[in-house]
Design an enzyme around this catalytic site. Structure first.
Site, PDB file in Angstrom:
ATOM      1  N   LEU A   1       0.803  -1.153  -0.133  1.00  0.00           N
ATOM      2  CA  LEU A   1       0.063   0.108   0.040  1.00  0.00           C
ATOM      3  C   LEU A   1       0.763   1.286   0.069  1.00  0.00           C
ATOM      4  O   LEU A   1       1.838   1.110   0.544  1.00  0.00           O
ATOM      5  CB  LEU A   1      -0.956  -0.068   1.200  1.00  0.00           C
ATOM      6  CG  LEU A   1      -1.904  -1.117   1.497  1.00  0.00           C
ATOM      7  CD1 LEU A   1      -2.672  -1.136   2.738  1.00  0.00           C
ATOM      8  CD2 LEU A   1      -2.808  -1.345   0.207  1.00  0.00           C
TER       9      LEU A   1
ATOM     10  N   GLY B   1       3.419  -9.294   5.979  1.00  0.00           N
ATOM     11  CA  GLY B   1       3.754  -8.255   7.147  1.00  0.00           C
ATOM     12  C   GLY B   1       3.314  -6.766   6.900  1.00  0.00           C
ATOM     13  O   GLY B   1       3.543  -6.478   5.644  1.00  0.00           O
ATOM     14  N   GLY B   2       2.965  -6.135   7.958  1.00  0.00           N
ATOM     15  CA  GLY B   2       2.859  -4.564   7.618  1.00  0.00           C
ATOM     16  C   GLY B   2       1.508  -4.613   6.544  1.00  0.00           C
ATOM     17  O   GLY B   2       0.614  -5.153   6.732  1.00  0.00           O
ATOM     18  N   ASP B   3       1.815  -3.729   5.709  1.00  0.00           N
ATOM     19  CA  ASP B   3       1.008  -3.460   4.458  1.00  0.00           C
ATOM     20  C   ASP B   3       1.302  -4.062   3.252  1.00  0.00           C
ATOM     21  O   ASP B   3       0.994  -3.920   2.244  1.00  0.00           O
ATOM     22  CB  ASP B   3       0.790  -2.062   4.167  1.00  0.00           C
ATOM     23  CG  ASP B   3       1.855  -1.248   4.002  1.00  0.00           C
ATOM     24  OD1 ASP B   3       3.041  -1.841   4.248  1.00  0.00           O
ATOM     25  OD2 ASP B   3       1.947  -0.279   3.513  1.00  0.00           O
ATOM     26  N   GLU B   4       2.242  -5.231   3.202  1.00  0.00           N
ATOM     27  CA  GLU B   4       2.748  -6.194   2.333  1.00  0.00           C
ATOM     28  C   GLU B   4       2.007  -7.527   2.128  1.00  0.00           C
ATOM     29  O   GLU B   4       1.750  -8.216   3.212  1.00  0.00           O
ATOM     30  CB  GLU B   4       4.157  -6.107   2.359  1.00  0.00           C
ATOM     31  CG  GLU B   4       4.822  -6.959   1.212  1.00  0.00           C
ATOM     32  CD  GLU B   4       6.365  -7.108   1.357  1.00  0.00           C
ATOM     33  OE1 GLU B   4       6.884  -7.632   0.064  1.00  0.00           O
ATOM     34  OE2 GLU B   4       6.770  -6.812   2.434  1.00  0.00           O
TER      35      GLU B   4
END
Length: 216
Positions: free
Chosen positions: A85, A124-127
């Protein structure tokens, strides 16, 4: 006067019934405990291999499942997908982490809908990542799929009192064989970062003239 032998036999029979009942209770308790332990083990395995927020497989599970899928692909063309994102931190900063979590859940749902029965995961995160079976791996198909996925991600996401619009940078690359997953993911990752660089160069103009981050 009762027959002593009959009385003793009755007591023995009653005792046997009690013993059978007790054994049955113990067996039922044991079965319930086994079922509970099995459910607990399954929940622990699921938690170890899935993202707790989106419910998607995590990074480790993605690589394990993808390796198995590639081994059984039977010549079916496959595409590796990497998605990240753009400016996601602004969602958390402006609307709070609960809104950010809702955005990630919506992105996961849209990616799952786009992929159908294919594998998708939150790395993980926005991945996010995926492994898609495709009718073709030519450049035209990859460009078309990239555009469709970006459009799906850019649709407004409703939140409490407003809607948030986020964009995604997407990279796709063909997987040429069972041992080529890492190389394909690196190629897709490189394509995603090239797309992110283009988005980054456009970002100041977009944020000033036509804000894409939020509509309230």
């Amino acid at each position: 006067m009762p027959d002593p032998l009959s009385f003793a036999s009755g007591i023995s029979a009653a005792g046997a019934l009690v013993s059978v009942w007790q054994l049955r209770r113990r067996a039922l308790r044991a079965e319930a405990e086994i079922a509970y332990l099995q459910a607990e083990l399954a929940a622990e395995r699921h938690a170890a291999s899935h993202d707790p927020l989106t419910g998607l497989p995590n990074r480790r599970a993605f690589h394990r499942i993808a390796a198995a899928l590639l081994t059984d692909a039977g010549g079916q063309p496959l595409i590796a997908v990497v998605l990240d994102l753009n400016d996601f931190k602004q969602v958390n900063d402006r609307y709070g982490h609960a809104a950010g979590d809702q955005v990630l859940i919506s992105v996961a749902q849209r990616l799952t809908a786009f992929a159908g029965d294919n594998l998708v995961a939150r790395l993980g995160g926005d991945e996010f990542a995926g492994l898609l079976s495709t009718p073709s791996v030519d450049r035209r198909w990859i460009d078309h799929a990239t555009r469709r996925l970006c459009e799906a991600m850019a649709a407004p996401i409703p939140l409490a009192g407003c809607s948030v619009r986020v964009t995604a940078s997407v990279g796709l690359a063909p997987v040429t064989g069972p041992t080529q997953l890492t190389e394909a993911l690196c190629a897709a990752d490189a394509a995603m970062y090239r797309a992110k660089g283009v988005t980054g160069r456009r970002a100041p103009r977009q944020l000033v003239d036509a804000p894409r981050l939020a509509e309230c």
